[in-house]
Enzyme design. Structure first.
Site, PDB file in Angstrom:
ATOM      1  N   ASP A  12     -15.289 -39.394  -9.417  1.00 15.29           N
ATOM      2  CA  ASP A  12     -14.276 -40.313  -9.277  1.00 15.29           C
ATOM      3  C   ASP A  12     -12.699 -40.310 -10.205  1.00 15.29           C
ATOM      4  O   ASP A  12     -12.753 -39.280 -10.667  1.00 15.29           O
ATOM      5  CB  ASP A  12     -14.876 -41.170 -10.903  1.00 15.29           C
ATOM      6  CG  ASP A  12     -14.463 -42.771 -10.073  1.00 15.29           C
ATOM      7  OD1 ASP A  12     -14.069 -43.038  -9.062  1.00 15.29           O
ATOM      8  OD2 ASP A  12     -14.182 -43.526 -10.919  1.00 15.29           O
ATOM      9  N   HIS A  29      -7.768 -37.822  -2.626  1.00 15.74           N
ATOM     10  CA  HIS A  29      -8.793 -36.975  -2.327  1.00 15.74           C
ATOM     11  C   HIS A  29      -8.713 -35.890  -1.717  1.00 15.74           C
ATOM     12  O   HIS A  29      -9.700 -34.349  -1.981  1.00 15.74           O
ATOM     13  CB  HIS A  29      -9.409 -37.379  -0.948  1.00 15.74           C
ATOM     14  CG  HIS A  29      -9.690 -39.295  -1.006  1.00 15.74           C
ATOM     15  ND1 HIS A  29     -10.881 -39.672  -2.535  1.00 15.74           N
ATOM     16  CD2 HIS A  29      -9.427 -40.273  -0.571  1.00 15.74           C
ATOM     17  CE1 HIS A  29     -10.707 -40.698  -1.987  1.00 15.74           C
ATOM     18  NE2 HIS A  29      -9.920 -41.165  -1.166  1.00 15.74           N
ATOM     19  N   ARG A  63     -14.068 -49.498   2.401  1.00 10.61           N
ATOM     20  CA  ARG A  63     -12.925 -48.849   1.880  1.00 10.61           C
ATOM     21  C   ARG A  63     -12.416 -49.152   3.485  1.00 10.61           C
ATOM     22  O   ARG A  63     -12.879 -49.605   4.222  1.00 10.61           O
ATOM     23  CB  ARG A  63     -12.876 -47.788   1.523  1.00 10.61           C
ATOM     24  CG  ARG A  63     -13.495 -47.556   0.184  1.00 10.61           C
ATOM     25  CD  ARG A  63     -13.063 -45.659  -0.340  1.00 10.61           C
ATOM     26  NE  ARG A  63     -13.474 -46.106  -2.178  1.00 10.61           N
ATOM     27  CZ  ARG A  63     -13.274 -45.771  -2.123  1.00 10.61           C
ATOM     28  NH1 ARG A  63     -12.088 -44.363  -2.853  1.00 10.61           N
ATOM     29  NH2 ARG A  63     -13.728 -45.615  -4.084  1.00 10.61           N
ATOM     30  N   LEU A 123     -27.496 -20.910  -5.794  1.00 13.51           N
ATOM     31  CA  LEU A 123     -27.126 -21.952  -5.920  1.00 13.51           C
ATOM     32  C   LEU A 123     -27.552 -23.151  -4.468  1.00 13.51           C
ATOM     33  O   LEU A 123     -27.259 -23.481  -3.687  1.00 13.51           O
ATOM     34  CB  LEU A 123     -26.005 -22.204  -6.433  1.00 13.51           C
ATOM     35  CG  LEU A 123     -25.305 -23.762  -6.336  1.00 13.51           C
ATOM     36  CD1 LEU A 123     -24.895 -24.529  -7.796  1.00 13.51           C
ATOM     37  CD2 LEU A 123     -23.460 -24.224  -6.854  1.00 13.51           C
ATOM     38  N   ARG A 180     -19.963 -38.190 -14.911  1.00  9.24           N
ATOM     39  CA  ARG A 180     -18.738 -38.669 -14.100  1.00  9.24           C
ATOM     40  C   ARG A 180     -17.410 -38.919 -14.967  1.00  9.24           C
ATOM     41  O   ARG A 180     -17.660 -38.631 -15.824  1.00  9.24           O
ATOM     42  CB  ARG A 180     -19.311 -40.028 -14.476  1.00  9.24           C
ATOM     43  CG  ARG A 180     -18.292 -41.748 -13.812  1.00  9.24           C
ATOM     44  CD  ARG A 180     -18.911 -42.380 -13.087  1.00  9.24           C
ATOM     45  NE  ARG A 180     -17.830 -43.529 -12.193  1.00  9.24           N
ATOM     46  CZ  ARG A 180     -18.322 -44.118 -11.580  1.00  9.24           C
ATOM     47  NH1 ARG A 180     -19.938 -44.832 -11.655  1.00  9.24           N
ATOM     48  NH2 ARG A 180     -17.316 -44.786 -10.469  1.00  9.24           N
TER      49      ARG A 180
END
Ligand code: FPP
Length: 241
Positions: A12, A29, A63, A123, A180
Site C-alpha cells: 500500500d 505504481h 479506480r 520460492l 501492510r
C-alpha cells in the site's frame, strides 16, 4: 532463527508516494514494481518458502479507468520482463483470484508463468490478482454446493479442511506473517479465511520505499511474537489441565 514459511504483503502507498512528489499515481505504481522485484529477491535470500503479493483486488476495478489500465499494463510488464529470470532462480509462480472476466492477454501470460515454473522448488511467488477474500470464500462455497447438488458430497462432509481445499490457496500453507505498508491498519478483504492465525506487522513506509531493511524489520517483529494458536504458553495453566 524463526523465519516465517509464508509471508503475505498488502503493498500500500504507491499513490501517496507519487503524490508527495507531485507525480501522477502511475509513477508510484511503477516504482512499486521495483519494490516487488526487491521483495522477491529478499524473500528468496531469507529462505521464505511462500511470498504472496496483493497486486490487484476485486475492489480495485472501482479506480479510474486509466489507473486500472496502468495496473494491468504493469502486471504484464512485470511478467514479460521478469518471468525468465524468475524461472532461472527456480521460483514457482502461482496466481490466485477470479480469472473470469480478465483480459485474454493477461490470462495467457499468467497461465504461461504458472506452466513454465510449475516444477520449480525454491520460492513460491503467489500473485493475488483480481483477488478478494470474500470472493474466494464465495466461489469455494459455490463449488461445494454444486458438488452437494450433484450428489458427490454430503453436507455433513463439509469441514474446515474441505473449505480450505476449495479456496484459491489450496495446497498453499496459511500465511504466518502479513505485512501492510503505508501505516494503514486493516486487512482490506485480503486472505480472510487464511489469516485466522497470521501475525500482522504494519509498517509506516510507503510500498515503493519497502526494501530489504524494511523486510528485515518486519521479520524481526515477527520473531518477537509468541504464537499460541488459541492454546497457552503459561506453564502453570498447562500443568493444571
Ligand atoms: C496500493 O497503493 C497498491 C496497489 C493497489 C497495487 C499494487 C501494484 C503494484 C505494486 C504493481 C503491480 C504488481 C505486481 C505484482 C507486478 P495505492 O495506489 O492504494 O496507494 P495509496 O493508498 O497511497 O493511494
Amino acid at each position: 532463527m524463526n523465519t516465517p514459511q509464508h509471508v503475505a504483503i498488502i503493498m500500500d502507498g504507491n499513490g501517496r508516494w507519487a503524490e508527495r512528489r507531485g507525480q501522477p499515481r502511475t509513477v508510484g505504481h511503477r516504482k512499486g514494481v521495483e519494490a516487488v522485484r526487491n521483495a522477491v529477491k529478499t524473500a528468496g535470500k531469507k529462505g521464505i518458502k511462500y511470498l504472496t503479493l496483493f497486486a490487484f483486488s476485486t475492489e480495485n476495478w472501482r479506480r479510474p479507468e486509466q489507473e486500472v489500465s496502468d495496473l494491468m499494463g504493469l502486471l504484464k510488464f512485470f511478467v514479460r520482463r521478469d518471468l525468465a529470470e524468475l524461472h532461472r532462480e527456480n521460483v514457482r509462480v502461482h496466481v490466485i483470484g477470479e480469472r473470469h472476466g480478465l483480459q485474454s492477454d493477461i490470462l495467457s501470460l499468467l497461465t504461461e508463468a504458472e506452466e513454465l515454473t510449475r516444477h520449480n522448488t525454491a520460492l513460491n511467488l503467489v500473485i493475488a490478482f483480481n483477488y478478494g477474500g470474500r470472493d474466494d470464500i464465495t466461489r469455494a462455497a459455490r463449488e461445494l454446493a454444486q458438488r452437494v447438488a450433484q450428489g458427490e458430497l454430503d453436507p455433513s462432509d463439509i469441514t474446515e479442511l474441505s473449505i480450505t481445499n476449495a479456496l484459491d490457496t489450496s495446497g498453499i500453507p496459511d500465511p504466518d506473517l502479513i505485512i501492510r505498508t503505508s501505516g494503514e491498519m486493516r486487512i482490506s478483504n485480503f486472505l480472510l479465511w487464511q489469516s485466522a492465525y497470521s501475525e500482522f506487522v504494519f509498517l509506516p513506509c510507503l510500498w515503493p520505499d519497502f526494501g530489504e531493511r524494511e523486510f528485515e524489520e518486519a521479520l524481526k517483529a515477527y520473531r518477537c511474537r509468541d504464537r499460541r494458536f488459541g492454546t497457552t504458553t503459561d506453564r502453570t495453566a498447562a500443568a493444571a489441565t
